[in-house]
Design an enzyme around this catalytic site. Sequence first.
Site, PDB file in Angstrom:
ATOM      1  N   ARG A   1      43.665  -6.898  49.670  1.00 42.99           N
ATOM      2  CA  ARG A   1      43.075  -8.092  49.077  1.00 42.99           C
ATOM      3  C   ARG A   1      42.896  -9.107  50.205  1.00 42.99           C
ATOM      4  O   ARG A   1      43.661  -9.119  51.169  1.00 42.99           O
ATOM      5  CB  ARG A   1      43.987  -8.670  48.001  1.00 42.99           C
ATOM      6  CG  ARG A   1      44.284  -7.725  46.849  1.00 42.99           C
ATOM      7  CD  ARG A   1      45.266  -8.379  45.872  1.00 42.99           C
ATOM      8  NE  ARG A   1      45.521  -7.510  44.718  1.00 42.99           N
ATOM      9  CZ  ARG A   1      46.531  -6.631  44.640  1.00 42.99           C
ATOM     10  NH1 ARG A   1      47.368  -6.508  45.675  1.00 42.99           N
ATOM     11  NH2 ARG A   1      46.693  -5.876  43.563  1.00 42.99           N
TER      12      ARG A   1
ATOM     13  N   LYS B   1      50.633  -8.517  44.650  1.00 47.51           N
ATOM     14  CA  LYS B   1      50.844  -9.244  43.402  1.00 47.51           C
ATOM     15  C   LYS B   1      52.205  -8.909  42.805  1.00 47.51           C
ATOM     16  O   LYS B   1      52.657  -7.770  42.860  1.00 47.51           O
ATOM     17  CB  LYS B   1      49.742  -8.893  42.397  1.00 47.51           C
ATOM     18  CG  LYS B   1      48.393  -9.501  42.735  1.00 47.51           C
ATOM     19  CD  LYS B   1      47.396  -9.214  41.627  1.00 47.51           C
ATOM     20  CE  LYS B   1      46.053  -9.878  41.904  1.00 47.51           C
ATOM     21  NZ  LYS B   1      45.074  -9.614  40.828  1.00 47.51           N
TER      22      LYS B   1
ATOM     23  N   HIS C   1      36.112  -8.758  48.053  1.00 46.82           N
ATOM     24  CA  HIS C   1      36.846  -7.852  47.162  1.00 46.82           C
ATOM     25  C   HIS C   1      36.104  -6.539  46.983  1.00 46.82           C
ATOM     26  O   HIS C   1      36.725  -5.498  46.713  1.00 46.82           O
ATOM     27  CB  HIS C   1      37.090  -8.527  45.811  1.00 46.82           C
ATOM     28  CG  HIS C   1      38.359  -8.087  45.146  1.00 46.82           C
ATOM     29  ND1 HIS C   1      39.601  -8.206  45.739  1.00 46.82           N
ATOM     30  CD2 HIS C   1      38.578  -7.511  43.937  1.00 46.82           C
ATOM     31  CE1 HIS C   1      40.523  -7.727  44.922  1.00 46.82           C
ATOM     32  NE2 HIS C   1      39.930  -7.294  43.828  1.00 46.82           N
TER      33      HIS C   1
ATOM     34  N   ARG D   1      37.353  -3.846  49.209  1.00 47.27           N
ATOM     35  CA  ARG D   1      38.548  -3.162  48.688  1.00 47.27           C
ATOM     36  C   ARG D   1      38.150  -2.111  47.661  1.00 47.27           C
ATOM     37  O   ARG D   1      38.683  -0.997  47.668  1.00 47.27           O
ATOM     38  CB  ARG D   1      39.476  -4.215  48.080  1.00 47.27           C
ATOM     39  CG  ARG D   1      40.703  -3.699  47.340  1.00 47.27           C
ATOM     40  CD  ARG D   1      41.583  -4.890  46.992  1.00 47.27           C
ATOM     41  NE  ARG D   1      42.456  -4.660  45.875  1.00 47.27           N
ATOM     42  CZ  ARG D   1      43.673  -4.142  45.949  1.00 47.27           C
ATOM     43  NH1 ARG D   1      44.135  -3.753  47.120  1.00 47.27           N
ATOM     44  NH2 ARG D   1      44.426  -4.000  44.884  1.00 47.27           N
TER      45      ARG D   1
ATOM     46  N   HIS E   1      48.484  -1.026  42.736  1.00 45.67           N
ATOM     47  CA  HIS E   1      48.250  -1.208  41.305  1.00 45.67           C
ATOM     48  C   HIS E   1      49.458  -0.721  40.505  1.00 45.67           C
ATOM     49  O   HIS E   1      50.005   0.342  40.778  1.00 45.67           O
ATOM     50  CB  HIS E   1      47.024  -0.424  40.845  1.00 45.67           C
ATOM     51  CG  HIS E   1      45.737  -1.018  41.299  1.00 45.67           C
ATOM     52  ND1 HIS E   1      44.583  -0.284  41.453  1.00 45.67           N
ATOM     53  CD2 HIS E   1      45.401  -2.296  41.638  1.00 45.67           C
ATOM     54  CE1 HIS E   1      43.606  -1.078  41.870  1.00 45.67           C
ATOM     55  NE2 HIS E   1      44.082  -2.300  41.976  1.00 45.67           N
TER      56      HIS E   1
ATOM     57  N   TYR F   1      38.622   0.727  39.533  1.00 43.18           N
ATOM     58  CA  TYR F   1      38.184   0.296  40.854  1.00 43.18           C
ATOM     59  C   TYR F   1      37.362   1.362  41.563  1.00 43.18           C
ATOM     60  O   TYR F   1      36.872   1.151  42.654  1.00 43.18           O
ATOM     61  CB  TYR F   1      39.407  -0.019  41.728  1.00 43.18           C
ATOM     62  CG  TYR F   1      39.837  -1.450  41.678  1.00 43.18           C
ATOM     63  CD1 TYR F   1      39.890  -2.216  42.827  1.00 43.18           C
ATOM     64  CD2 TYR F   1      40.201  -2.049  40.481  1.00 43.18           C
ATOM     65  CE1 TYR F   1      40.290  -3.537  42.790  1.00 43.18           C
ATOM     66  CE2 TYR F   1      40.605  -3.359  40.427  1.00 43.18           C
ATOM     67  CZ  TYR F   1      40.653  -4.104  41.587  1.00 43.18           C
ATOM     68  OH  TYR F   1      41.054  -5.416  41.535  1.00 43.18           O
TER      69      TYR F   1
END
Length: 306
Positions: free
Chosen positions: A159, A182, A250, A253, A276, A285
């Site tokens: 990211r 995250k 993004h 990615r 993830h 994705y």
Amino acid sequence: MISPALSDTLAHWLDHQRAMNAASENTLSAYQRDLLSFLDFMSQHHGEAQGLGPIARITTSDMRAWMAHERGRGVAARSLARSLSAVKSFYRWLSEREGFEATAVLATRSPKFRKKLPRPLAEDAARAMIDRVDLQAREPWVAARDTAVVTLLYGCGLRISEALTLTGADAPLGATLRIIGKGNKERIVPVLPAAREAVATYVKACPHDLPPAEPLFRGVRGGALSPRAIQKVMEQARMQLGLPATATPHAMRHSFATHLLNAGGDLRAIQELLGHASLSTTQAYTAVDTARLMEVYDKAHPRSRG
């Protein structure tokens, strides 16, 4: 208008989200805006300041009125769904803490909306983007910096926030990078030689000192590089290349994930590389056709191995 007691309660909930769910400051700010907007509507709707007592008595009719009001002022279904999620989270926590029934809020249905699937670039377009980024800056060291960042996004699937939190201690890059993503989830990411070389070129050209505890990527004046700077240089490059507006940082990615899967990469391994929590997120994705996904699943499924 909300009472001081409710204001304090909201602050406690935000602290809880920060501590227990590792919510980012941006996420917490969005939660706060959503809740204050909701509570402000309820205050006007009921004609009185909202305190702990009134908000515990909110009805299904109140919730419908709020949602109709939000749609009436042009709030998109996706944004309203996000706001409702924040309201439900707050009410779930508050009802357990204060001991009241929150069914009217928690049973409210989220508006339906079509999820936007990420749009990765084709492999040649991703490489062209990296090459074109190098031509945007007047100063060679800035060009080297931008190339290094975009190469990390595509070559390591980072990211942009993760790339920009690297520090001087991370240079020179080794064979792997330890990334805190995250939710403070840690992952180890392999670093391709091209990414190591791009970062090394930047470090050598950078006119600013890069102490171990300070940001690796710097703005022109020496401060931490902002995400907007990379977004802007990619906007310039994509217009020159004739690429769509979806060719964002993004998207690099997304491209990393898609190209790995197309090359035969394992879906679960890519899930780990991207950081993830859910395999379904990784699947979203990746812009591969259903036949390719089924082929990967067939190879990975225990039954297919006898």
